[in-house]
Enzyme design. Structure first.
Site, PDB file in Angstrom:
ATOM      1  N   HIS A 195       0.858  -1.193   0.000  1.00 47.09           N
ATOM      2  CA  HIS A 195       0.000   0.000   0.000  1.00 47.09           C
ATOM      3  C   HIS A 195       0.891   1.240   0.000  1.00 47.09           C
ATOM      4  CE1 HIS A 195      -3.166   2.827   1.165  1.00 47.09           C
ATOM      5  NE2 HIS A 195      -4.001   1.899   0.741  1.00 47.09           N
TER       6      HIS A 195
ATOM      7  N   ASP B 299      -8.010  -5.132  -0.203  1.00 49.53           N
ATOM      8  CA  ASP B 299      -8.484  -5.971  -1.312  1.00 49.53           C
ATOM      9  C   ASP B 299      -8.124  -7.438  -1.166  1.00 49.53           C
ATOM     10  OD1 ASP B 299      -7.663  -3.107  -3.074  1.00 49.53           O
ATOM     11  OD2 ASP B 299      -9.686  -3.912  -2.971  1.00 49.53           O
TER      12      ASP B 299
HETATM   13  C1  SDX Z   1      -6.184   0.164  -3.032  1.00 50.97           C
HETATM   14  O1  SDX Z   1      -4.262   4.568  -2.017  1.00 50.97           O
HETATM   15  C2  SDX Z   1      -5.266   4.003  -1.435  1.00 50.97           C
HETATM   16  O2  SDX Z   1      -5.697   4.386  -0.389  1.00 50.97           O
HETATM   17  C3  SDX Z   1      -5.842   2.831  -2.217  1.00 50.97           C
HETATM   18  C4  SDX Z   1      -6.906   2.002  -1.492  1.00 50.97           C
HETATM   19  C5  SDX Z   1      -8.193   2.789  -1.242  1.00 50.97           C
HETATM   20  O3  SDX Z   1      -8.933   2.422  -0.318  1.00 50.97           O
HETATM   21  O4  SDX Z   1      -8.494   3.709  -2.044  1.00 50.97           O
HETATM   22  O5  SDX Z   1      -6.398   1.537  -0.262  1.00 50.97           O
HETATM   23  C6  SDX Z   1      -7.324   0.797  -2.340  1.00 50.97           C
HETATM   24  O6  SDX Z   1      -5.938   0.503  -4.154  1.00 50.97           O
HETATM   25  C7  SDX Z   1      -5.330  -0.825  -2.293  1.00 50.97           C
HETATM   26  C8  SDX Z   1      -4.110  -1.333  -3.154  1.00 50.97           C
HETATM   27  C9  SDX Z   1      -4.610  -2.405  -4.088  1.00 50.97           C
HETATM   28  N1  SDX Z   1      -3.539  -2.767  -5.067  1.00 50.97           N
HETATM   29  C10 SDX Z   1      -2.924  -3.948  -4.956  1.00 50.97           C
HETATM   30  O7  SDX Z   1      -3.128  -4.768  -4.061  1.00 50.97           O
HETATM   31  C11 SDX Z   1      -1.948  -4.213  -6.099  1.00 50.97           C
HETATM   32  C12 SDX Z   1      -0.630  -4.779  -5.545  1.00 50.97           C
HETATM   33  N2  SDX Z   1       0.051  -3.709  -4.826  1.00 50.97           N
HETATM   34  C13 SDX Z   1       1.049  -2.951  -5.484  1.00 50.97           C
HETATM   35  O8  SDX Z   1       0.962  -2.808  -6.832  1.00 50.97           O
HETATM   36  C14 SDX Z   1       1.554  -1.763  -4.681  1.00 50.97           C
HETATM   37  O9  SDX Z   1       1.746  -2.195  -3.401  1.00 50.97           O
HETATM   38  C15 SDX Z   1       0.728  -0.491  -4.676  1.00 50.97           C
HETATM   39  C16 SDX Z   1       0.488   0.009  -6.060  1.00 50.97           C
HETATM   40  C17 SDX Z   1      -0.578  -0.688  -3.982  1.00 50.97           C
HETATM   41  C18 SDX Z   1       1.501   0.567  -3.904  1.00 50.97           C
HETATM   42  O10 SDX Z   1       2.681   0.678  -4.533  1.00 50.97           O
HETATM   43  P1  SDX Z   1       3.668   1.923  -4.233  1.00 50.97           P
HETATM   44  O11 SDX Z   1       3.448   2.555  -2.939  1.00 50.97           O
HETATM   45  O12 SDX Z   1       3.644   2.796  -5.425  1.00 50.97           O
HETATM   46  O13 SDX Z   1       4.986   1.154  -4.035  1.00 50.97           O
HETATM   47  P2  SDX Z   1       5.992   0.857  -5.171  1.00 50.97           P
HETATM   48  O14 SDX Z   1       5.261   0.367  -6.366  1.00 50.97           O
HETATM   49  O15 SDX Z   1       6.879   2.050  -5.293  1.00 50.97           O
HETATM   50  O16 SDX Z   1       6.766  -0.381  -4.529  1.00 50.97           O
HETATM   51  C19 SDX Z   1       7.717  -0.158  -3.501  1.00 50.97           C
HETATM   52  C20 SDX Z   1       8.532  -1.444  -3.499  1.00 50.97           C
HETATM   53  C21 SDX Z   1       8.988  -1.852  -4.897  1.00 50.97           C
HETATM   54  O17 SDX Z   1      10.182  -2.595  -4.733  1.00 50.97           O
HETATM   55  P3  SDX Z   1      11.610  -1.832  -4.952  1.00 50.97           P
HETATM   56  O18 SDX Z   1      11.680  -1.460  -6.420  1.00 50.97           O
HETATM   57  O19 SDX Z   1      11.597  -0.626  -4.017  1.00 50.97           O
HETATM   58  O20 SDX Z   1      12.647  -2.882  -4.544  1.00 50.97           O
HETATM   59  O21 SDX Z   1       7.694  -2.512  -3.037  1.00 50.97           O
HETATM   60  C22 SDX Z   1       7.536  -3.458  -4.077  1.00 50.97           C
HETATM   61  C23 SDX Z   1       7.912  -2.781  -5.365  1.00 50.97           C
HETATM   62  O22 SDX Z   1       8.374  -3.728  -6.318  1.00 50.97           O
HETATM   63  N3  SDX Z   1       6.131  -3.852  -4.066  1.00 50.97           N
HETATM   64  C24 SDX Z   1       5.700  -5.094  -4.312  1.00 50.97           C
HETATM   65  C25 SDX Z   1       4.300  -5.042  -4.147  1.00 50.97           C
HETATM   66  N4  SDX Z   1       3.935  -3.778  -3.827  1.00 50.97           N
HETATM   67  C26 SDX Z   1       5.065  -3.051  -3.793  1.00 50.97           C
HETATM   68  N5  SDX Z   1       6.344  -6.232  -4.664  1.00 50.97           N
HETATM   69  C27 SDX Z   1       5.588  -7.322  -4.823  1.00 50.97           C
HETATM   70  N6  SDX Z   1       4.230  -7.361  -4.678  1.00 50.97           N
HETATM   71  C28 SDX Z   1       3.561  -6.235  -4.346  1.00 50.97           C
HETATM   72  N7  SDX Z   1       2.236  -6.262  -4.202  1.00 50.97           N
END
Ligand code: SDX
Length: 429
Positions: A306, A363
């Site tokens: 998140h 989710d």
């Molecule tokens: C919702 O914003 C809100 O409030 C949203 C929400 C709401 O109520 O409105 O809460 C609802 O959208 C919840 C999120 C649902 N999405 C998912 O579950 C999809 C999977 N999650 C990711 O795609 C990710 O965690 C995000 C998009 C939710 C958040 O990503 P960020 O904050 O932009 O983090 P990032 O992409 O910059 O990742 C930081 C690091 C990265 O690794 P590094 O390059 O730093 O080594 O964490 C890793 C990412 O690769 N990472 C993950 C991951 N999420 C982040 N690696 C593997 N699996 C994941 N799910």
């Protein structure tokens, strides 16, 4: 604590005001940065940038805190209804009994869809995704309900809010029935907001739907948990589109479109598709966890991570308990719930997830809850949208009421080619 920050650029010192929120969060106010220094800030994805001051929802991502108008979401989930929470978000205070009854009457009065909108549905391809249909239909509502000048602005806005909250539920159920080629079920003045939705979705002339108050209560909690979440992607879309002073229907339609994405609200559908894949491949989550950690693999563990929560999403904890409760009530087991729990257990012991602060978000379990209710997979994000509507409306209202209202228009840093001349096509080699 310091109320200004000093910035030194090319040997010159600039003072930036530091502002502090109710809960102690602090921000550099850069409203005059470009005018004072000629520089802008750059923050892809706005991870460090506040777009507004808001009094609606407070989140503490480090402590896993979520409050609507100051009230912890856990208390609202325990004691409130979705209607009451929607009223709280939009009006800023919990309603009196009289105010809630009046709100319920208005929701009932505005629950029907204009008969001419039926033909819209009948012309969508059967395989059209319900989120695309919902976004189009909400935008289409404006054509049927233009603001009427003879009502005062405040009354007109309140009617528009209630009309949207009520009709979005009817539109969702209608799209489902029409996709099945079944008779559309009208809303009933005898049923509450959530019971009405379940009845419109599942009642049929040959198999009347039996309202189960435990499932109605569970749906109330589901929608309370989804009701608002400060400046998330879809809410920011509503505020940005709304900042151009478009009507509310167009701004909400933009929010629905943003929510559709699998990184945002579309994750609830993506989680169940991922869990089903793990189940179909024998039930071992290890290969998926390995893929999630592999930088060369674009696969993300859906339902994990998140932007704000760097600990458990408080809503996810409640949702997990609700899954178990509803499955127990229905005397059903869902193998995907067992897989989800296994996946969570393995991931949270893995240093990659620990180091990246990746926990289950809202989710991760919500899709399993929706499966238990009998909601079809392609409507999971529609369910999220119905829940998020009061939040979008309250945030849109706060932005149009803001005396500092500004058109949202971010800047950029240009990295393209320097000035060069046009080359006529005949000279292009
Ligand atoms: C919702 O914003 C809100 O409030 C949203 C929400 C709401 O109520 O409105 O809460 C609802 O959208 C919840 C999120 C649902 N999405 C998912 O579950 C999809 C999977 N999650 C990711 O795609 C990710 O965690 C995000 C998009 C939710 C958040 O990503 P960020 O904050 O932009 O983090 P990032 O992409 O910059 O990742 C930081 C690091 C990265 O690794 P590094 O390059 O730093 O080594 O964490 C890793 C990412 O690769 N990472 C993950 C991951 N999420 C982040 N690696 C593997 N699996 C994941 N799910």
């Amino acid at each position: 604590m310091e109320s200004t920050a000093r910035l030194i650029i090319d040997g010159k010192t600039f003072e930036l005001p530091v502002i502090e929120g109710t809960e102690g969060e602090r921000a550099l106010d850069i409203s005059d940065l470009r005018k004072e220094t000629g520089l802008i800030t750059l923050d892809p994805g706005y991870a460090n940038t506040g777009s507004c001051e808001s009094s609606i929802t407070f989140m503490d991502g480090e402590k896993g805190i979520l409050r609507y108008r100051g009230i912890p979401v856990e208390q609202l989930a325990e004691h409130s209804s979705f209607r009451e929470t929607a009223y709280l978000l939009i009006n800023g205070e919990l309603p009196t009994e009289e105010e809630l009854n009046r709100f319920s009457e208005m929701l009932n009065d505005h629950s029907l869809i204009h008969e001419d909108m039926r033909s819209f549905f009948e012309n969508f391809p059967r395989r059209a995704h319900p989120m695309g249909i919902l976004s189009s239909m909400v935008n289409g509502l404006r054509a049927f309900y233009p603001e009427l000048p003879q009502r005062n602005e405040k009354e007109e806005i309140n009617i528009t809010f209630t009309r949207l909250l009520s009709k979005v539920r009817t539109l969702a159920a209608m799209s489902y029935k029409i996709s099945l080629g079944h008779k559309v079920v009208s809303p009933s003045h005898r049923l509450s907001y959530c019971a009405n939705f379940l009845n419109m979705m599942f009642d049929s002339p040959v198999r009347p739907y039996a309202i189960d108050e435990d499932l109605v209560q569970a749906l109330n909690v589901f929608w309370i948990l989804h009701a608002d979440h400060e400046q998330n992607c879809s809410t920011s879309a509503v505020r940005l589109v709304g900042s151009a002073r478009v009507n509310l229907y167009a701004a909400i339609s933009a929010g629905i479109a943003a929510l559709w994405g699998p990184l945002h609200g579309g994750a609830n559908q993506a989680v169940v598709e991922m869990l089903q894949q793990i189940y179909d491949n024998g039930g071992d989550p290890a290969p998926y966890i390995a893929r999630a950690k592999d930088k060369s693999d674009p696969f993300r563990l859906m339902g994990f991570g998140h932007r704000v929560y760097k600990t458990y999403d408080p809503r996810g904890c409640i949702m997990e308990k609700m899954c178990a409760k509803v499955l127990k009530k229905l005397k059903r087991k869902d193998p995907l719930l067992d897989i989800a729990k296994r996946l969570e257990e393995v991931a949270l012991k893995d240093s990659y997830f620990i180091d990246h602060n990746l926990y289950p978000n809202l989710d991760f379990y919500s899709g399993i809850f929706l499966r238990a209710l009998g909601i079809p997979l392609n409507m999971f994000t529609v369910m999220f949208a119905i829940g998020r509507l009061p939040g979008w409306i309250s945030q849109w209202k706060e932005s149009i009421d803001d005396p500092q209202w500004k058109l949202h228009r971010p800047r950029q840093i240009y990295i393209g080619p320097k000035e060069r001349d046009y080359i006529p096509i005949e000279e292009k080699s």
